[in-house]
Design a protein around this motif. Sequence first.
Motif, mmCIF file in Angstrom:
data_model
loop_
_atom_site.group_PDB
_atom_site.id
_atom_site.type_symbol
_atom_site.label_atom_id
_atom_site.label_comp_id
_atom_site.label_asym_id
_atom_site.label_seq_id
_atom_site.Cartn_x
_atom_site.Cartn_y
_atom_site.Cartn_z
ATOM 1 N N CYS A 39 1.432 -1.435 0.362
ATOM 2 C CA CYS A 39 0.318 -0.303 -0.078
ATOM 3 C C CYS A 39 1.306 0.965 -0.014
ATOM 4 O O CYS A 39 2.244 1.411 0.366
ATOM 5 C CB CYS A 39 -1.215 -0.241 0.981
ATOM 6 S SG CYS A 39 -1.640 1.791 1.392
ATOM 7 N N SER A 41 1.113 3.579 2.549
ATOM 8 C CA SER A 41 0.734 3.886 3.472
ATOM 9 C C SER A 41 2.024 3.014 4.142
ATOM 10 O O SER A 41 3.057 3.662 5.159
ATOM 11 C CB SER A 41 -0.046 2.961 3.955
ATOM 12 O OG SER A 41 -1.311 4.141 4.102
ATOM 13 N N HIS A 61 -0.846 -4.815 5.605
ATOM 14 C CA HIS A 61 -1.891 -4.632 5.992
ATOM 15 C C HIS A 61 -3.214 -4.998 5.677
ATOM 16 O O HIS A 61 -4.035 -4.616 5.786
ATOM 17 C CB HIS A 61 -2.422 -3.411 6.479
ATOM 18 C CG HIS A 61 -2.237 -1.697 5.940
ATOM 19 N ND1 HIS A 61 -1.065 -1.710 6.242
ATOM 20 C CD2 HIS A 61 -2.740 -1.559 5.534
ATOM 21 C CE1 HIS A 61 -1.550 -0.134 4.575
ATOM 22 N NE2 HIS A 61 -2.491 -0.480 4.135
ATOM 23 N N GLU A 62 -2.739 -5.783 3.949
ATOM 24 C CA GLU A 62 -4.035 -6.223 3.030
ATOM 25 C C GLU A 62 -3.722 -7.090 2.394
ATOM 26 O O GLU A 62 -2.596 -7.850 2.160
ATOM 27 C CB GLU A 62 -3.906 -4.844 2.059
ATOM 28 C CG GLU A 62 -3.405 -3.389 1.900
ATOM 29 C CD GLU A 62 -3.777 -2.687 1.254
ATOM 30 O OE1 GLU A 62 -4.506 -3.003 -0.454
ATOM 31 O OE2 GLU A 62 -4.213 -1.043 1.388
ATOM 32 N N ASP A 152 -8.831 -2.557 2.269
ATOM 33 C CA ASP A 152 -8.008 -1.250 2.099
ATOM 34 C C ASP A 152 -8.149 0.176 1.427
ATOM 35 O O ASP A 152 -9.174 1.142 1.780
ATOM 36 C CB ASP A 152 -7.041 -1.020 2.395
ATOM 37 C CG ASP A 152 -5.712 0.806 3.522
ATOM 38 O OD1 ASP A 152 -7.208 1.576 3.154
ATOM 39 O OD2 ASP A 152 -5.034 0.540 2.634
ATOM 40 N N MET A 153 -7.910 -0.399 -0.005
ATOM 41 C CA MET A 153 -8.674 -0.131 -1.062
ATOM 42 C C MET A 153 -10.022 0.374 -1.417
ATOM 43 O O MET A 153 -10.652 1.574 -1.464
ATOM 44 C CB MET A 153 -7.948 -0.607 -2.579
ATOM 45 C CG MET A 153 -6.612 -0.159 -2.191
ATOM 46 S SD MET A 153 -6.042 1.199 -2.119
ATOM 47 C CE MET A 153 -5.347 0.918 -0.694
HETATM 48 ZN ZN ZN Z 1 -3.308 -0.337 2.877
#
Ligand code: ZN
Length: 353
Positions: A39, A41, A61-62, A152-153
């Motif tokens: 990501c 992030s 985190h995905e 997340d997206m």
């Molecule tokens: Zn993310």
Amino acid sequence: MKMKAFAMLGIGKTGWIEKDVPACGPLDAIVKPIAVSPCTSDIHTVWEGAIGERTDMILGHEAVGEVVEVGSLVRDLKPGDRVIVPAITPDWGSLEAQAGYSMHSGGMLAGWKFSNFKDGVFAEYFHVNEADANLALLPEGVDPAAAVMLSDMVPTGFHGVELADVQFGDSVCVIGIGPVGLMSVAGAALRGAGRLFAVGSRPNCVEAARNYGATDIINYREGDIVEQILEKTNGKGVDRVIIAGGDNDTFAQAVKMLKPGGRIGNVNYLGSGDFIQIPRLDWGCGMGHKTIAGGLMPGGRLRMEKLASLLETGRLDTSPLLTHRFNGFEHMEEALLLMKDKPRDLIKPVVIL
Ligand code: ZN
Ligand code: NDP
């Protein structure tokens, strides 16, 4: 038992490490990834030091994964279940969660645990707290790679739409059409936006934005975006602005292009400077009824299940986001570096394990 993982070794440094397989608490689950995605992030975390120094912290985190172990108090999951793992995994008993802001459980932004306060998902195994409350079953027939976009997206892009409170027929401008902003475009269209402006320049993203429902494309490299929006709206501006990208001027531009009574929903990470500028006159000298809202995506099983139903029913197709697919864990670094370098043909990489 030891496992292999891809980690932040320190600010500006990444690499492979070995760590103990995490232990499972009574409410928790241990999951092995099936598909993961890096990501933007992760890039802020490693190369901009956005969350401060971290040593040997596993990134990511995905993920979509398979449950390998559950704690004694877990009711609804068992080993072998395939699950969608949200980027935000709150403590649901916290007062912040009870107040409706689970993403801030334990402190501002602290519902974001993976690759922040604890190890992330780029590992052979990872730990999920409060598994019943934080994991959603992957619906039959949904491609795990496409479903990783639910981590997340989709929730972040859609949260921008919620923060801006898009209503039927509203004119909307989405600033930034990377994977997050594209999901804001898709979410705004699902919520019934009328005219839908999308600001970006990469040809792939522009094409995807059109397919997700943008009616007008604004290229920020070809002139001031406020002027372009005002010109296309007879000087009136738009009802809603969603910020999913941009630079230090973007906030002021959003205020300028917003009609009185409008709302700005920000999901962009504001990475530099101590203050955000709000242009006084354009904000009605403080009386313009131009609301600014910004928020971290909500996590949780209920939210994930509802978003997964959009994929299951075909109302949302996330597969056009996946421009770069890799097979095998060994491609993790390559995929992450794509996110750092952002080649013009990239929307989002996914690694299938
Ligand atoms: Zn993310
Ligand atoms: P990308 O870098 O892929 O996309 C950024 C977009 O902004 C691109 O469309 C880019 O255009 C556009 N852009 C760049 N500069 C400008 C400018 N000056 N004016 C207008 N548009 C501009 O990012 P992602 O989609 O991956 O992520 C977007 C943001 O969301 C990031 O800051 C990320 O950290 C944040 N984020 C927030 C989360 C949350 O929960 N709140 C969770 C996940 C991410 P171009 O087409 O030219 O590249």
